[in-house]
Design a protein around this motif. Structure first.
Motif: not given
Lengths: 457, 244
Positions: B216-244
């Motif tokens: 339920n992390d707010e950074r969560r995403y599945h790779m190529f979610e639009h393909l409907g493959t429903a991966p069980t591997t979850l990625y938490l995206k990188q958030v830039d804290t410097h710059g932007a």
């Protein structure tokens, strides 16, 4: 159709059985040359099985290449059989007569060539029978019927079986003629094959009925075989394969290449076997008219395929099409495909002089099939090269000499088998020709007599 | 879509586990320790330079570098890519011989003995997670003794891919009741080797596990979610804290 020359039954027998009863020198030379090419391809397959699929040009992510292209190509060629013998028979097109058997025989051999391709393509061909047959009786593991690769063998073996039955049913009266003209062991072999044919009315009735019945039964196969082959692609997730238009597009494309192959075969046959009395300009003309209709329908579906891809505006789909159409060397192949299979031949066929010229028709029909091979290649390879949005997985594919050898080997194999077939059986059905001669009559229209077909006197 | 099966009882093995991995890209430094660990744990053939030039390198997990933005506002990104163990896996229904199927622990597994090498699964995988043995795999003489005895050495002509270190899962869960296995008691080689703990492995059917909480992390995403493959591997995206 205009029947200009009237031949007696004796003349028909003599001219059409010439190849069966004698062995010309060119036949021996040609068969040995083709045999060498086939042996070379068998050697290449052996080498590949011994070394591993690394000897091909396949790599990640292009897991499918020339072999699958060739598989689809030969299934496409095989569509000539149903088109010519079943559809033209049911629609009572008189001009089908000299080409039915050659087209059906080519179908059988083309299907054999295509069936060999997935076996060659597989990583472990020695375990291939688990693919089509139950994998493990004891543990109850069966082939997965959800996989299009299980539908394929079912569709193709159905087609192969029905085509062989078709060829055989139409062959029986001719086998009896050969039986009556041969001696010794040949006589007993042909005698056994002709199933006691004596040509009495009851046998003719049954044979005619079986022909019509088989034509009707084979019609669903006409639609299903290449549809199922196209589903290999449609059910996948690969961009530009995942489209609903593929089934009709593939079927019409198959008829396009199949009927072109029949044109090529007819012209070569006419030259080699001196069949000038049986294959006329009018036959090729009729085939070319049929081809024009088929080619236009095919181009319409090709256009729909492209429009569907653009309509979605899906990024990956467009990436694939951009690669196909605008990035060399694929753009060159695409250009050649488009020119060869449509732009050059179809406008040419609009001229009566081209349609009635054996030379023109030979080269245009060969062009179509070269173009159609490229079409299948361009469907498969660029799509796999750009199947995912991950740019770092982009790769290319270059077929290796081993793959080229095997492709040429399949072409040689089909020609080789056709030549062998022609040694034992007439390539033009004798009884069809005789029936055609019987049914012909001149009908007076105004002041001229026009040749016409009379079913009842 | 993925329907999460709840365990009916703590001892019912068939629904007790649903293995999953969460990869935090904010922590990933792109050091490729996971790649090396996987290579040695799973008897993945050694990639020499020629394998990469041929385009036939074996990497069950690979580190992909890509660029985001246009120069000068350009950022180098890393993403470890492995089999996503999709719930609705495109590779599974296309295999004619059931060489790849979904087991009841949420894993997409590959049975090498059944594989005939049609490569349809590889053609259909949008993640490029599947590798094909074009050649018979060979190890240098001095590396033969480092092969893991728990893992089959694959032969020429079969597909292979990340198994989520199924040999470790089997060893850890064998003859144990699911409730006896604490979260994080064992890990796949890549997770174990990750110096920045960017990867987390665990049982999704255990609501107390780390992976369950990260779902339920707010950074969560599945790779190529639009393909409907429903991966069980979850990625938490990188958030830039410097710059932007």
């Amino acid at each position: 159709m205009y029947y200009r020359r009237t031949l007696t039954e004796a003349q028909i027998n003599q001219q059409l059985l010439g190849t069966v009863l004698t062995t010309p020198l060119w036949w021996i030379v040609l068969v040995s040359l083709l045999g060498i090419v086939v042996a070379g391809a068998v050697g290449a397959v052996g080498w590949m099985i011994n070394q591993g699929l690394g000897v091909t040009g396949l790599r990640q992510p292009v897991f499918w290449g020339f072999f699958i292209t060739n598989f689809i190509f030969w299934v496409g060629i095989s569509h000539a059989g149903v088109m010519i013998s079943a559809i033209l028979r049911l629609s009572q097109a008189e001009w089908r007569r000299p080409m039915v058997r050659a087209a059906e025989t080519m179908t059988v051999f083309a299907l054999m060539a295509s069936l060999a391709m997935p076996l060659v393509h597989a990583g472990r061909p020695w375990r291939i029978f688990y693919w089509v047959f139950p994998y493990d009786w004891a543990r109850g593991i069966w082939p997965d019927v959800r996989s299009p690769l299980v539908w394929d063998p079912i569709a193709i073996t159905t087609y192969l079986t029905s085509s062989m039955l078709f060829v055989y049913t139409a062959l029986i009266p001719d086998l009896a003629i050969i039986r009556d003209r041969s001696t010794g062991w040949r006589r007993s072999v042909y005698g056994a094959l002709s199933l006691g044919w004596h040509g009495n009315p009851r046998q003719w009735k049954i044979q005619g009925f079986a022909g019509i019945l088989l034509s009707a039964l084979i019609l669903p196969v006409f639609v299903s075989v290449h549809s199922i082959v196209s589903w290999d692609f449609s059910v996948s997730l690969v961009p530009s394969w995942h489209v609903t238009i593929f089934a009709p597009y593939f079927v019409i494309g198959a008829v396009h290449s199949g009927v072109s192959a029949v044109v090529t075969l007819m012209i070569i046959m006419r030259k080699l076997y001196k069949l000038e009395n049986f294959i006329w300009e009018e036959h090729i003309d009729a085939l070319a008219r049929l081809l024009m209709v088929v080619a236009l329908a095919w181009m319409f579906l090709f256009w729909l395929d492209l429009v569907f891809a653009l309509w979605l505006r899906e990024e990956q789909e467009i990436t694939v099409w951009m690669l196909r159409m605008f990035e060399p060397p694929w753009s060159w192949l695409f250009f050649l495909f488009f020119m060869f299979s449509f732009v050059i031949p179809v406008p040419l066929w609009m001229f009566r002089r081209v349609r009635r010229s054996f030379t023109w028709m030979l080269w245009t029909s060969l062009l179509v099939n070269f173009g159609m091979f490229l079409e299948r290649f361009l469907i498969i390879v660029p799509a796999l090269m750009r199947k995912g949005p991950q740019t770092f997985t982009y790769a290319t594919y270059r077929p290796s000499p081993v793959e080229f050898t095997i492709i040429f080997g399949t072409i040689a194999l089909v020609c080789f088998l056709l030549l062998i077939f022609s040694k034992f059986f007439p390539l033009i059905p004798l009884w069809e020709e005789k029936e055609g001669q019987l049914l012909i009559d001149h009908v007076k229209v105004g002041n001229v007599y026009v040749p016409a077909l009379v079913k009842e006197h | 879509m993925a329907t999460q099966t709840k365990p009916q009882s703590a001892t019912d093995r068939s629904t007790a586990f649903k293995w999953s991995m969460v990869i935090d890209l904010d922590r990933c430094t792109g050091c490729e320790a996971c790649v090396v660990a996987c290579q040695s744990e799973n008897n993945v053939p050694i990639n020499e330079e020629s394998a990469f030039i041929e385009g036939r390198a074996f990497e069950w997990i690979r580190l992909e570098r890509y660029w985001e933005g246009e120069w000068p506002d350009i950022k180098a990104r890393f993403i470890p890519v492995l089999c996503q163990h999709c719930e609705n896996a495109p590779c599974e229904p296309v295999c004619p011989v059931y060489a790849t199927y979904h087991n009841n622990e949420g894993l997409n597994v590959q049975v090498y003995n059944r594989c005939v090498g049609t490569r349809y699964c590889g053609a259909n995988c949008p993640y490029h997670a599947r590798q094909f043995n074009f050649w018979e795999p060979v190890w240098p003489e001095d590396l033969r003794h480092q092969l893991n005895p728990d893992v089959t050495v694959r032969t020429r002509g079969v597909m292979e891919k990340c198994s989520m270190c199924i040999q470790r899962i089997r060893r850890a869960t064998r003859s144990k009741t699911p409730s006896d296995i604490p979260d994080g008691a064992f890990n796949p080689a890549c997770v174990q080797a990750c110096p920045t703990s960017a990867m987390t492995f665990g049982n999704l059917n255990n609501p107390e596990s780390k992976v369950s909480k990260l779902q339920n992390d707010e950074r969560r995403y599945h790779m190529f979610e639009h393909l409907g493959t429903a991966p069980t591997t979850l990625y938490l995206k990188q958030v830039d804290t410097h710059g932007a």
